[in-house]
Design an enzyme around this catalytic site. Structure first.
Site, PDB file in Angstrom:
ATOM      1  N   TYR A 158       0.862  -1.181   0.000  1.00  0.00           N
ATOM      2  CA  TYR A 158       0.000   0.000   0.000  1.00  0.00           C
ATOM      3  C   TYR A 158       0.899   1.233   0.000  1.00  0.00           C
ATOM      4  O   TYR A 158       1.966   1.240  -0.603  1.00  0.00           O
ATOM      5  CB  TYR A 158      -0.950  -0.069   1.208  1.00  0.00           C
ATOM      6  CG  TYR A 158      -2.152   0.833   1.083  1.00  0.00           C
ATOM      7  CD1 TYR A 158      -2.938   0.816  -0.069  1.00  0.00           C
ATOM      8  CD2 TYR A 158      -2.493   1.695   2.110  1.00  0.00           C
ATOM      9  CE1 TYR A 158      -4.046   1.639  -0.202  1.00  0.00           C
ATOM     10  CE2 TYR A 158      -3.599   2.531   1.996  1.00  0.00           C
ATOM     11  CZ  TYR A 158      -4.365   2.500   0.836  1.00  0.00           C
ATOM     12  OH  TYR A 158      -5.447   3.327   0.715  1.00  0.00           O
ATOM     13  N   LYS A 185     -20.350 -20.267 -11.044  1.00  0.00           N
ATOM     14  CA  LYS A 185     -19.521 -20.175 -12.249  1.00  0.00           C
ATOM     15  C   LYS A 185     -18.110 -19.703 -11.897  1.00  0.00           C
ATOM     16  O   LYS A 185     -17.121 -20.209 -12.443  1.00  0.00           O
ATOM     17  CB  LYS A 185     -20.162 -19.213 -13.235  1.00  0.00           C
ATOM     18  CG  LYS A 185     -19.457 -19.150 -14.568  1.00  0.00           C
ATOM     19  CD  LYS A 185     -20.430 -19.292 -15.696  1.00  0.00           C
ATOM     20  CE  LYS A 185     -19.704 -19.531 -17.004  1.00  0.00           C
ATOM     21  NZ  LYS A 185     -20.623 -19.615 -18.134  1.00  0.00           N
TER      22      LYS A 185
END
Length: 476
Positions: free
Chosen positions: A113, A168
């Site tokens: 970060y 899926k």
């Protein structure tokens, strides 16, 4: 009658005295109610009583309730509680996001970060294509639906569609190590869907459109594929077409017929039917008749109500056949159904040519049940897992997107679709083909790898790849 299925599995916790014959009473009661016992697990033994979980497969929800009620009539057996295993699997969703590396120190934090991440942001700002290398785009697909045509359930909306899209995403990861994320949109407006996906595209390396009703799905896919720098693929159309072509290739090898010389009847003129027809024509088929609810579509009819049906009228049925399905199927070599249950009768398949091939793909109930068709059909395929020769899109989309991502393809063209179909078919050597084994199992781990390699190769050869691919083994 429906067969017992894990889709209707229930777990019943019973408490009873640990005495001779008690277990026999319980299993007999389950058998009397026509339940199929899958597993029996001890939970605990306290105060001379034993608690066990019985996993039982039923035929449907009501059948499961009847099994439980019958167990309540067994003397000295207490039904503690029941649970639906399918619902248990879905509690809290089926997927999660995990970091690829730990954040345990200040150094870790400063690199992942701020402030270190700013350098990466600047690099991407200077070279937008580097986003594929430096972000999750490299391996991430959006599974996008508006919930308008979900499985056999119809227009159930985006919230109800989410479990399917999650499923899926699981299949992408399991079979091809592709990170997929479900995005269910609370709109069924074509323009709104196109604009939303366009705005989301910088996050992903590919877009998988799913369970969007026809004919809107065709326009949405075509426009997005032209406008975006990443490939857009409507699996209900092209995934189905690719697996059908693979199964048909092997079926024709089995019966000794050639695609250009056979007569094919396709029942269903929607998005899937149209995509199947287009891929078959590209592959060399010459004589295809497409039927809708009114019968055979042919050029002599008035203008069709939508563009896809007009395309069918202009490009199929060279003999000008007309009439109902039961008429035009006479003498046909192949039937492919992507329509509705029970529209094909036993006498219809009996009137087909010698060694007929029937792909009855309506789900969950096919155009004709195998039990009714098999006496007259050489090769039978359905979309269901409880019959041989399952035509399942899982054989296509994981490997196809693996190949697409590996070479950063900009689109999925016909050459890539044909390569995928050929790879699926070739997974089974001709010497190993059987009438009830013309398509690989969805659990055949070879399939995704060979499809990925074939699709990547076709993308490179046709100039739509932005880089050469890594071997699939390095990624999957």
């Amino acid at each position: 009658m429906n067969q017992h299925s894990p889709s209707y599995a229930i777990t019943i916790r019973l408490r009873y005295s640990d005495s001779p014959g008690a277990m026999g009473k319980i299993t007999t009661a389950i058998g009397e109610a026509d339940g199929a016992i899958g597993a029996v697990d001890i939970v605990n033994i306290r105060g001379g009583k034993i608690s066990r979980d019985f996993t039982v497969n039923a035929r449907d929800v009501d059948h499961g309730k009847r099994i439980v009620e019958h167990l309540r009539t067994v003397e000295e057996v207490e039904v503690v509680h029941t649970s639906d295993r399918v619902f248990l699997m879905h509690l809290g969703g089926k997927i999660e996001v995990l970091p690829k590396m730990p954040i345990k120190t200040r150094d870790d934090l400063s690199m992942a970060y701020t402030p270190g991440v700013a350098r990466v942001c600047n690099a991407i700002a200077e070279d937008p294509d580097s986003s594929f290398a430096l972000t999750i785009r490299q391996n991430t697909v959006a599974v996008v639906s508006d919930g308008s045509a979900v499985l056999g359930l119809g227009n159930i909306g985006p919230r109800a569609a989410m479990p399917v899209m999650e499923g899926k995403a699981m299949l992408f990861k399991e079979f091809a190590n592709v990170d997929a994320f479900p995005i269910c949109l609370d709109t069924q407006d074509t323009e709104a869907i196109i604009e939303t996906v366009r705005q989301l595209a910088p996050t992903f390396g590919g877009i998988n459109l799913e369970d969007i009703s026809a004919p809107r799905c065709i326009e949405i896919e075509e426009r997005l594929d032209k406008e975006l720098e990443i490939p857009v693929f409507h699996d209900d159309q092209h995934g189905t077409a690719i697996v059908v072509l693979a199964g048909l290739k092997n079926s024709l090898l089995r019966v000794g017929k050639a695609l250009p010389k056979i007569r094919i009847v396709v029942n269903g003129a929607g998005a899937a039917g149209t995509a199947i027809v287009k891929l078959l024509l590209i592959s060399g088929a010459k004589d295809i008749v497409v039927c809708d609810r009114e019968g055979a579509i042919h050029a002599g009819e008035p203008s069709q109500p939508d563009a896809s049906k007009q395309w069918i009228a202009d490009n199929t049925n060279p003999r000008g056949a007309s009439g109902k399905l039961s008429e035009v199927i006479q003498g046909a070599d192949v039937f492919i159904g992507v329509s509705a249950p029970n529209v094909l009768q036993t006498e219809d398949v009996a009137a087909m040519a010698a060694d007929p091939i029937v792909f009855a793909l309506a789900n969950p109930d096919p155009e004709i049940l195998p039990a009714n068709a098999v006496p007259h059909v050489r090769i039978m395929a359905t979309g269901r897992s409880d019959f041989p020769n399952q035509i399942n899109n899982v054989l296509c989309f994981p490997g196809l997107f693996r190949g697409v991502l590996d070479v950063r393809a900009t689109t999925i063209n016909n050459e890539m679709k044909l390569a995928a179909a050929e790879a699926i078919a070739a997974t089974i050597p001709e010497s190993d083909l059987l009438d009830d084994y013309v398509i690989p199992s969805v659990f055949d781990r070879r399939v995704a790898k060979v499809v990925a390699q074939a699709v990547a190769k076709a993308a490179v050869e046709t100039g739509v790849a932005r880089r050469r691919n890594k071997p699939a083994e390095e990624i999957m």
